[in-house]
Scaffold this motif. Structure first.
Motif, mmCIF file in Angstrom:
data_model
loop_
_atom_site.group_PDB
_atom_site.id
_atom_site.type_symbol
_atom_site.label_atom_id
_atom_site.label_comp_id
_atom_site.label_asym_id
_atom_site.label_seq_id
_atom_site.Cartn_x
_atom_site.Cartn_y
_atom_site.Cartn_z
ATOM 1 N N MET A 28 15.414 30.728 19.676
ATOM 2 C CA MET A 28 15.106 31.943 20.421
ATOM 3 C C MET A 28 16.371 32.783 20.494
ATOM 4 S SD MET A 28 12.864 30.369 23.539
ATOM 5 C CE MET A 28 11.345 29.439 23.205
ATOM 6 N N VAL A 29 16.219 34.082 20.319
ATOM 7 C CA VAL A 29 17.361 34.994 20.372
ATOM 8 C C VAL A 29 17.094 36.050 21.439
ATOM 9 C CG1 VAL A 29 18.735 36.689 19.110
ATOM 10 C CG2 VAL A 29 17.938 34.630 17.945
ATOM 11 N N PHE A 30 18.099 36.298 22.259
ATOM 12 C CA PHE A 30 18.042 37.321 23.294
ATOM 13 C C PHE A 30 19.113 38.358 22.929
ATOM 14 C CE2 PHE A 30 16.677 33.266 24.864
ATOM 15 C CZ PHE A 30 15.544 33.541 25.624
ATOM 16 N N PRO A 31 18.715 39.403 22.199
ATOM 17 C CA PRO A 31 19.696 40.343 21.633
ATOM 18 C C PRO A 31 20.482 41.104 22.707
ATOM 19 C CG PRO A 31 17.541 40.584 20.582
ATOM 20 C CD PRO A 31 17.337 39.733 21.793
ATOM 21 N N ASN A 32 21.663 41.559 22.310
ATOM 22 C CA ASN A 32 22.474 42.360 23.216
ATOM 23 C C ASN A 32 21.807 43.689 23.542
ATOM 24 O OD1 ASN A 32 24.545 40.515 23.515
ATOM 25 N ND2 ASN A 32 25.722 41.314 21.792
ATOM 26 N N LYS A 33 21.024 44.196 22.587
ATOM 27 C CA LYS A 33 20.279 45.432 22.813
ATOM 28 C C LYS A 33 18.867 45.266 22.266
ATOM 29 C CE LYS A 33 24.205 48.648 22.699
ATOM 30 N NZ LYS A 33 24.120 48.950 24.141
#
Length: 363
Positions: free
Chosen positions: A173-178
């Motif tokens: 899972m990735v939680f992007p900076n933007k």
């Protein structure tokens, strides 16, 4: 003064489940009891004489806890260890786990006084044994949340075949900076890993900080990558066997990392073992899924619907847009805060039946 030693006998297939129980007991007793688990890689450092270490710890143990699961009950090893310990005057206590009732065991284990772990009371029975045998006063205060955490490592609790668990290599899972939900720019919070550490502490999840950008916990690695380029942000990589136990963590991350800003949907990518093949051609995937009764997603034409989630079978990504992965994978979009490990496993099971995910033996 030497710490009292308890020998833990179990099947190697149950080592992660037993490790969870051991860790809980270690914390409740503040490490004042030596819990010897031969398969944990810590009780016997790699390279040491395994048989010698087992015999040495059996000789100095006052108690042996024999954890009997459907897997260990089929093995002769725990009976050998229990018999050896009993002959040495060690108190042998059978403990039924993962649906096993010790009252239904065959002799000699069913002749010994023991108990089953079917609730928090079962875990507290372990503490009661330590208090009785070692004249201690450890708190018998395990909660149902503690029991649920242990239960998540039970094969029976997964309610999914071991084949499905074994063909998934990891989930990312990735939680992007933007991000731009609904076209609106939303940025991740400042010092995101500090927020993650606080969340782990609040949920009593054991963890270790490897470096300023990496946190390790049971069955998961959390990393942070600075910048605005594709793939920057917080990533969470999880072992499939630990997905259930990390559900609460997963479902809290969106709110913690983006605070009160509305993010309605999130996604995961499930990567499979290298000998598992995936059908990723859109028209072939669509054809097979239509035959099997899957409906199309409202999100976009490539995706399909399964209960409350949307999914697609993705080919290897374009160069530079891989979130650090360059393999075909299963992408699942779910409502933020509503991740359900059982639902993911169920979807994979259905995709195997449909011939979309093909284990090596079927290829």
């Amino acid at each position: 003064m030497q710490k009292p030693t308890i020998f833990i006998s179990h099947s190697s297939l149950d080592k992660e489940l037993i490790r969870q129980i051991k860790d809980l007991v270690n914390r409740r007793t503040s490490g004042t009891v030596d819990l010897f688990q031969s398969s944990d890689g810590e009780s016997i450092p790699f390279g040491n004489n395994w048989i010698h270490q087992v015999e040495e710890n059996l000789n100095k143990s006052k108690i042996m806890l024999v954890f009997v699961s459907p897997r260990s009950a089929m093995s002769s090893w725990i009976y050998f260890e229990a018999g050896f310990a009993y002959s040495k005057g060690v108190k042998v206590i059978p403990i039924g786990i993962d649906g096993v009732d010790i009252g239904n065991l065959k002799p000699p284990l069913n002749l010994l006084q023991g108990f089953n772990i079917t609730s928090a009371d079962g875990l507290n029975n372990i503490i009661a044994v330590l208090n009785r045998e070692f004249d201690c006063s450890y708190p018998e205060s395990f909660s149902e949340d503690d029991f649920e955490r242990v239960l998540a490592f039970s094969f029976g609790h997964q309610e999914v075949s071991e084949e499905v668990l074994n063909i998934i290599d990891h989930v990312k899972m990735v939680f992007p900076n933007k991000i731009k939900p609904g076209g609106k720019d939303i940025s991740i919070v400042d010092d995101p890993l500090v927020r993650v550490e606080k969340l782990l502490v609040e949920n009593d999840i054991e963890f270790r900080v490897a470096d300023k950008n990496t946190i390790h916990t049971h069955g998961a690695i959390i990393r942070y990558k600075e910048g605005d380029e594709f793939g920057a942000g917080v990533s969470l990589v999880l072992d499939p066997f630990c997905l259930k136990i990390n559900e609460k963590l997963i479902n809290s991350l969106i709110a913690v990392l983006y605070q009160a800003q509305a993010v309605d949907k999130h996604w995961l990518n499930a990567f499979f073992e290298t000998d598992v093949s995936l059908l990723t051609k859109d028209f072939k995937v669509s054809s097979k899924l239509h035959i099997c009764g899957f409906s199309m997603s409202d999100l976009n034409g490539r995706m399909h619907k399964y209960k409350s989630v949307d999914f697609a079978l993705d080919p290897p990504p374009e160069r530079g847009r891989s979130f650090g992965e360059d393999r075909e994978n299963l992408r699942v979009v779910y409502d933020s805060g509503q991740f359900d490990a059982k639902l993911l496993f169920s979807l994979v099971e259905e995709l195997v039946k449909a011939g979309i995910v093909v284990p090596a033996r079927n290829s």
